[in-house]
Design an enzyme around this catalytic site. Structure first.
Site, mmCIF file in Angstrom:
data_model
loop_
_atom_site.group_PDB
_atom_site.id
_atom_site.type_symbol
_atom_site.label_atom_id
_atom_site.label_comp_id
_atom_site.label_asym_id
_atom_site.label_seq_id
_atom_site.Cartn_x
_atom_site.Cartn_y
_atom_site.Cartn_z
ATOM 1 N N PHE A 1 0.833 -1.212 0.000
ATOM 2 C CA PHE A 1 0.000 0.000 0.000
ATOM 3 C C PHE A 1 0.870 1.266 0.000
ATOM 4 C CE2 PHE A 1 -2.053 2.739 3.476
ATOM 5 C CZ PHE A 1 -2.590 3.644 2.571
ATOM 6 N N LYS B 1 25.623 0.190 4.386
ATOM 7 C CA LYS B 1 26.998 0.407 4.871
ATOM 8 C C LYS B 1 27.995 0.206 3.729
ATOM 9 C CE LYS B 1 30.313 -1.936 7.787
ATOM 10 N NZ LYS B 1 30.528 -3.139 8.595
ATOM 11 N N TYR C 1 5.357 -7.811 15.887
ATOM 12 C CA TYR C 1 5.448 -6.577 15.095
ATOM 13 C C TYR C 1 6.126 -5.483 15.911
ATOM 14 C CZ TYR C 1 3.738 -2.704 12.122
ATOM 15 O OH TYR C 1 3.630 -1.599 11.298
#
Ligand code: NAD
Ligand code: UDP
Length: 311
Positions: free
Chosen positions: A13, A105, A145
């Protein structure tokens, strides 16, 4: 010269809106996704652009490429999706961050992390400022999460301190808009889809819990400003709309705006569901000269129009 930009989770989304905006600003965009919750349909309209590339890849595995900037969005964001395979959710956040930071990096790219207001958990201070450490249950349903995203922030900050990686962290508050998946279970898409089908509107709990809803275009502007901001400003910075509504207010607004015959029904509240959430955006105002411009009604209008075309 065009900048080369990698967007992980680019077929989701938010990622699809970001890819579109970056291409419109004359960049070259590489969109990486494993299509767990995203889909090609979200970016199919970009495939004709020779400066857009779509790559199927899972960020739990290393990925090598030369780019100038990385936006790291890959991670399921809706509770039903991130709880479907919690171990994989942690791996995506943590191993994904290690892989993308290692890449940043090596190639000296700027890297922006799509973090979340969920790092504040069920917050005890209101509205939430970036210096609040949060109130998260490390073994609850949402932990895969919340803790995954918290650990990703830790990795970002330490790659910056130890290895001088050019990091940026945005904490995104509830965002809605076109291209949310109709079955993704988040409240705005659920209510609009239910209302357009004249089905019951499922309010969890008593509906007095609050959220602050931000329209997707405001968020994308905030992310782009953050990426472009001076290197010494690493964040985290809250990006959200401070307009706070109860879930019941949202249900009533959606019923009214769609002219639906739907009725509100109450279902049980999922565990650890935060009671209140509202961003303090003073830092974003000061450092990025950013604030949201699209009020809830205006954003809902656009989102309702979108869902009318797909259901
Ligand atoms: P989304 O589910 O639509 O998009 C996530 C994308 O990541 C999907 O395209 C999915 O297929 C992809 N993905 C998932 N795991 C992957 C993996 N291991 N490898 C590669 N790709 C993978 O969700 P969204 O709303 O667009 O959220 C995007 C990001 O923004 C997420 O990191 C989310 O945590 C963060 N965020 C979103 C919100 C919100 O309200 N939408 C709020 C806070 C934070
Ligand atoms: N919610 C609801 N009905 C639904 C979906 C969600 O009442 O059909 C509630 C949910 O319990 C939460 C709020 O709406 O209190 C926002 O849920 P969402 O999953 O969109 O985001 P998050 O909880 O991650 O902020």
């Amino acid at each position: 010269m065009k900048k080369k930009i990698l967007v992980t989770g680019g077929a989701g989304f938010l990622g699809s809106h970001l890819c579109e905006r970056l291409l419109n600003e004359d960049n070259e965009v590489i969109c990486l996704d494993n299509y767990f919750t995203g889909q090609k349909e979200n970016v199919v309209h970009l495939l004709d652009n020779p400066y857009f590339e779509l790559v199927r890849h899972d960020i739990t595995m290393p990925f090598l490429i030369e780019v100038d900037e990385i936006y790291n969005l890959a991670c399921p964001a809706s509770p039903i999706h991130y709880q479907y395979n919690p171990i994989k959710t942690v791996k995506t956040s943590v191993m994904g961050a290690v892989n993308m930071l290692g890449l940043a990096k090596r190639i000296k790219a700027r890297i922006l992390q799509a973090s979340t207001s969920e790092v504040y958990g069920d917050p005890e201070i209101h509205p939430q400022t970036e210096d609040y450490w949060g109130h998260v249950n490390p073994i609850g349903e949402r932990a895969c999460y919340d803790e995954g995203k918290r650990c990703a922030e830790t990795l970002f900050v330490n790659y910056h301190k130890q290895n001088n990686v050019k990091i940026k962290i945005v904490r995104i508050f509830n965002t809605y808009g076109p291209r949310m998946h109709p079955n993704d279970g988040r409240v705005v898409s659920n209510f609009i889809v239910q209302a357009l089908r004249d089905q019951d509107i499922t309010v969890y709990g008593d509906g007095k819990q609050t959220r602050s809803f931000q329209y997707v275009d405001d968020l994308i502007e905030g992310m782009i400003r953050m990426m472009a901001s001076p290197l010494e400003f690493t964040g985290p910075v809250n990006i959200g709309n401070p307009g706070e509504f109860t879930i019941l207010e949202l249900a009533e607004k959606v019923i009214h705006m769609t002219g639906s015959k739907s009725k509100v029904i109450f279902k049980s509240l999922p565990s650890d569901d935060p009671m209140q959430r509202q961003p303090n955006i003073s830092l974003a105002r000061e450092k990025l000269e950013w604030e949201p411009h699209i009020p809830l009604e205006k954003g809902l209008e656009k989102t309702i129009e979108y869902f009318k075309t797909i259901i």
